[in-house]
Design a protein around this motif. Structure first.
Motif, PDB file in Angstrom:
ATOM      1  N   MET A 166      -0.415  61.099 106.952  1.00  0.00           N
ATOM      2  CA  MET A 166      -1.184  60.153 106.119  1.00  0.00           C
ATOM      3  C   MET A 166      -1.128  60.561 104.572  1.00  0.00           C
ATOM      4  N   LYS A 167      -0.860  59.522 103.896  1.00  0.00           N
ATOM      5  CA  LYS A 167      -0.450  59.523 102.554  1.00  0.00           C
ATOM      6  C   LYS A 167      -1.706  59.951 101.835  1.00  0.00           C
ATOM      7  N   ARG A 168      -1.566  61.102 100.846  1.00  0.00           N
ATOM      8  CA  ARG A 168      -2.851  61.613 100.052  1.00  0.00           C
ATOM      9  C   ARG A 168      -2.975  60.864  98.959  1.00  0.00           C
ATOM     10  N   ILE A 169      -4.192  60.462  98.608  1.00  0.00           N
ATOM     11  CA  ILE A 169      -4.409  59.387  97.610  1.00  0.00           C
ATOM     12  C   ILE A 169      -4.873  60.439  96.430  1.00  0.00           C
ATOM     13  N   ARG A 170      -4.087  60.455  95.212  1.00  0.00           N
ATOM     14  CA  ARG A 170      -4.062  61.165  94.126  1.00  0.00           C
ATOM     15  C   ARG A 170      -4.993  60.737  93.089  1.00  0.00           C
ATOM     16  N   SER A 171      -4.858  59.502  92.939  1.00  0.00           N
ATOM     17  CA  SER A 171      -5.419  58.924  91.818  1.00  0.00           C
ATOM     18  C   SER A 171      -6.984  58.622  91.690  1.00  0.00           C
ATOM     19  N   SER A 172      -7.662  59.330  90.781  1.00  0.00           N
ATOM     20  CA  SER A 172      -9.172  59.356  90.776  1.00  0.00           C
ATOM     21  C   SER A 172      -9.650  57.761  90.840  1.00  0.00           C
ATOM     22  N   GLN A 173      -8.859  56.983  90.191  1.00  0.00           N
ATOM     23  CA  GLN A 173      -9.146  55.635  89.958  1.00  0.00           C
ATOM     24  C   GLN A 173      -9.076  54.800  91.460  1.00  0.00           C
ATOM     25  N   LEU A 174      -8.121  55.033  92.079  1.00  0.00           N
ATOM     26  CA  LEU A 174      -7.985  54.368  93.394  1.00  0.00           C
ATOM     27  C   LEU A 174      -9.219  55.232  94.449  1.00  0.00           C
ATOM     28  N   LYS A 175      -9.442  56.469  94.311  1.00  0.00           N
ATOM     29  CA  LYS A 175     -10.340  57.089  95.095  1.00  0.00           C
ATOM     30  C   LYS A 175     -11.777  56.487  94.701  1.00  0.00           C
ATOM     31  N   ALA A 176     -12.104  56.354  93.461  1.00  0.00           N
ATOM     32  CA  ALA A 176     -13.233  55.706  93.025  1.00  0.00           C
ATOM     33  C   ALA A 176     -13.551  54.394  93.557  1.00  0.00           C
ATOM     34  N   GLY A 177     -12.549  53.430  93.583  1.00  0.00           N
ATOM     35  CA  GLY A 177     -12.562  52.013  94.074  1.00  0.00           C
ATOM     36  C   GLY A 177     -12.719  52.118  95.696  1.00  0.00           C
ATOM     37  N   LEU A 178     -12.060  53.050  96.233  1.00  0.00           N
ATOM     38  CA  LEU A 178     -12.184  53.196  97.805  1.00  0.00           C
ATOM     39  C   LEU A 178     -13.639  53.463  98.146  1.00  0.00           C
ATOM     40  N   TYR A 179     -14.131  54.436  97.429  1.00  0.00           N
ATOM     41  CA  TYR A 179     -15.524  54.971  97.683  1.00  0.00           C
ATOM     42  C   TYR A 179     -16.628  53.898  97.367  1.00  0.00           C
ATOM     43  N   TYR A 180     -16.340  53.141  96.300  1.00  0.00           N
ATOM     44  CA  TYR A 180     -17.366  52.034  95.813  1.00  0.00           C
ATOM     45  C   TYR A 180     -16.994  50.862  96.921  1.00  0.00           C
ATOM     46  N   LEU A 181     -16.066  50.809  97.464  1.00  0.00           N
ATOM     47  CA  LEU A 181     -15.834  49.702  98.601  1.00  0.00           C
ATOM     48  C   LEU A 181     -16.573  50.273  99.780  1.00  0.00           C
ATOM     49  N   PHE A 182     -16.485  51.512 100.310  1.00  0.00           N
ATOM     50  CA  PHE A 182     -17.461  51.900 101.368  1.00  0.00           C
ATOM     51  C   PHE A 182     -18.960  51.634 100.971  1.00  0.00           C
ATOM     52  N   LEU A 183     -19.376  52.049  99.793  1.00  0.00           N
ATOM     53  CA  LEU A 183     -20.909  51.800  99.705  1.00  0.00           C
ATOM     54  C   LEU A 183     -21.082  50.459  99.594  1.00  0.00           C
ATOM     55  N   ARG A 184     -20.442  49.486  99.008  1.00  0.00           N
ATOM     56  CA  ARG A 184     -20.796  48.291  98.667  1.00  0.00           C
ATOM     57  C   ARG A 184     -20.927  47.425  99.990  1.00  0.00           C
ATOM     58  N   THR A 185     -20.138  48.042 100.892  1.00  0.00           N
ATOM     59  CA  THR A 185     -20.004  47.156 102.333  1.00  0.00           C
ATOM     60  C   THR A 185     -20.955  47.775 103.240  1.00  0.00           C
ATOM     61  N   LEU A 186     -21.178  48.925 103.216  1.00  0.00           N
ATOM     62  CA  LEU A 186     -21.868  49.602 104.249  1.00  0.00           C
ATOM     63  C   LEU A 186     -23.635  49.476 103.876  1.00  0.00           C
ATOM     64  N   LEU A 187     -23.701  49.230 102.330  1.00  0.00           N
ATOM     65  CA  LEU A 187     -25.298  49.366 102.138  1.00  0.00           C
ATOM     66  C   LEU A 187     -25.733  47.965 102.607  1.00  0.00           C
ATOM     67  N   PRO A 188     -25.420  46.641 102.374  1.00  0.00           N
ATOM     68  CA  PRO A 188     -25.883  45.468 102.958  1.00  0.00           C
ATOM     69  C   PRO A 188     -25.756  45.503 104.494  1.00  0.00           C
TER      70      PRO A 188
END
Length: 393
Positions: A1-23
């Motif tokens: 599995m390819k490692r995500i090094r970009s902090s911006q990409l990881k922040a976007g992925l994490y934000y997507l998790f929270l925005r979808t799982l919360l509602p």
């Protein structure tokens, strides 16, 4: 599995998790509170919602890189080792959509981690999933015990469909938003790169290539009826070689930079300022006749002579200039040649002056507009002006 090094990409992925799982968790919690499916469901969804809300608020408040890394680790491990295994039993086991959610959720969450921590997370995810499958196989009654939804089983499918629709919709919305942001950033970057490619690195003024394109564009627009006229100002610092020889090239460069600043201050935003040579600048004034160009050039000349041009050059520095305006049938090189001849006349007459000529007649402000009209009608400059110019020479 390819490692995500970009902090911006990881922040976007994490934000997507929270925005979808919360509602999604809130939508599943409310009906269970109203219909009272099971205390296990209520406690599980409520705990999951509170956990996600706390992580979301922390994500919004604390943006430090190290803190973000800790948030990713806590979220990934708690989701993979606590909530997803319990969701397997609460949702209904193998016959529900929990296994698919378990696999994709745990592996996606592991992307938030890096290095050894990511590998450890993947191993723990695989081990916990295998353990959950083994327990559900050995004790199938546990799944029935925790997922007892009674007569409301018919609501479970549409609720899961709503949750899935939220996840897909939010994911697509975020992907589209990121796409638009990236497109905008790319367009801005291309504009900056294209602008930098035609700029002089010392002064920020345009280069010769952009100057020629601008002149040809003005000529074409006049021919097409989109522009009525334009004028050209050629300026040159007086005795610039002596300044370089006496005070050094750094002082000369500073004079050139400060002259560029004066040009920008006295000209309009859409006027083209180009560095034509070492200390020579050409300004293209769209829509301005020679009278206007002469006045602008005089303002620039007075501004240069009125104050020290550079703190490294204690002596006064002056500028000379030549003006030319639009005349039918002339090319871009013809206009530059006309302005250059006028500049040479200004130099020959003692420097620190602006000369505007039509043909060979030197023009002053009161005479200029009539002379332009005369040339446009007859194609030849007034003969009395030519005699006056000869006397002045």
């Amino acid at each position: 599995m390819k490692r995500i090094r970009s902090s911006q990409l990881k922040a976007g992925l994490y934000y997507l998790f929270l925005r979808t799982l919360l509602p999604g968790s809130l939508i599943l919690l409310v009906p269970k509170l109203i219909l009272r499916f099971s205390v296990y469901h209520v406690v599980w969804y409520a705990a999951f919602f509170v956990f996600l809300l706390a992580m979301y608020l922390l994500f919004q408040r604390d943006t430090h890189f190290r803190s973000r890394e800790i948030q990713y680790a806590v979220f990934s491990l708690v989701l993979s080792l606590v909530f997803l295994p319990s969701a397997f039993f609460v949702a209904g086991g193998v016959r529900s959509g929990a296994p698919l959610l378990y696999i994709f959720g745990s592996f996606a969450a592991a992307l938030l981690l890096d290095g050894v921590l990511m590998v450890t997370g993947l191993v723990l995810n695989a081990a916990s999933f295998a353990a959950v499958l083994a327990v559900s196989y050995r004790h199938p009654d546990w799944v029935l015990y925790f997922s007892d939804i009674g007569n409301y089983a018919y609501l479970f499918i549409p609720m899961n469909a709503i949750l899935l629709a939220i996840l897909i919709g939010e994911s697509l919305r975020m992907i589209y938003r990121n796409y638009r942001e990236n497109q905008k950033m790319l367009e801005e970057l291309m504009v900056q790169l294209n602008d930098a490619a035609v700029r002089d690195p010392l002064t920020g003024a345009y280069d010769r290539g952009f100057l020629m394109d601008s002149l040809n564009t003005c000529i074409a627009e006049i021919r097409d009826g989109d522009l009525n006229t334009f004028s050209l100002i050629l300026l040159d610092l007086d005795h610039f070689k002596a300044i370089n020889d006496r005070y050094g090239h750094l002082a000369g460069d500073d004079c050139i930079r400060n002259l560029t600043a004066i040009l920008r201050h006295n000209l309009r935003g859409d006027d083209v300022i180009a560095r034509y040579g070492g200390e020579e600048f050409i300004c293209v004034l769209r829509g301005a006749d020679e009278v206007t160009a002469y006045r602008r050039a005089e303002q620039i000349r007075e501004a240069v002579a009125g104050a020290p041009l550079s703190p490294m050059v204690p002596e006064p520095v002056t500028v000379s200039g030549g003006i030319t305006g639009y005349r039918e049938g002339r090319s871009a090189l013809d206009y530059i040649a006309d302005a250059d001849r006028n500049l040479y006349t200004a130099k020959r007459r003692g420097r620190n002056r602006i000369v505007a000529k039509l043909g060979r007649a030197a023009l002053r402000i009161p005479e200029l507009r009539d002379a332009v009209q005369s040339v446009s009608e007859t194609g030849e400059p007034p003969h009395n002006r030519r005699a006056t110019d000869k006397k002045e020479d």
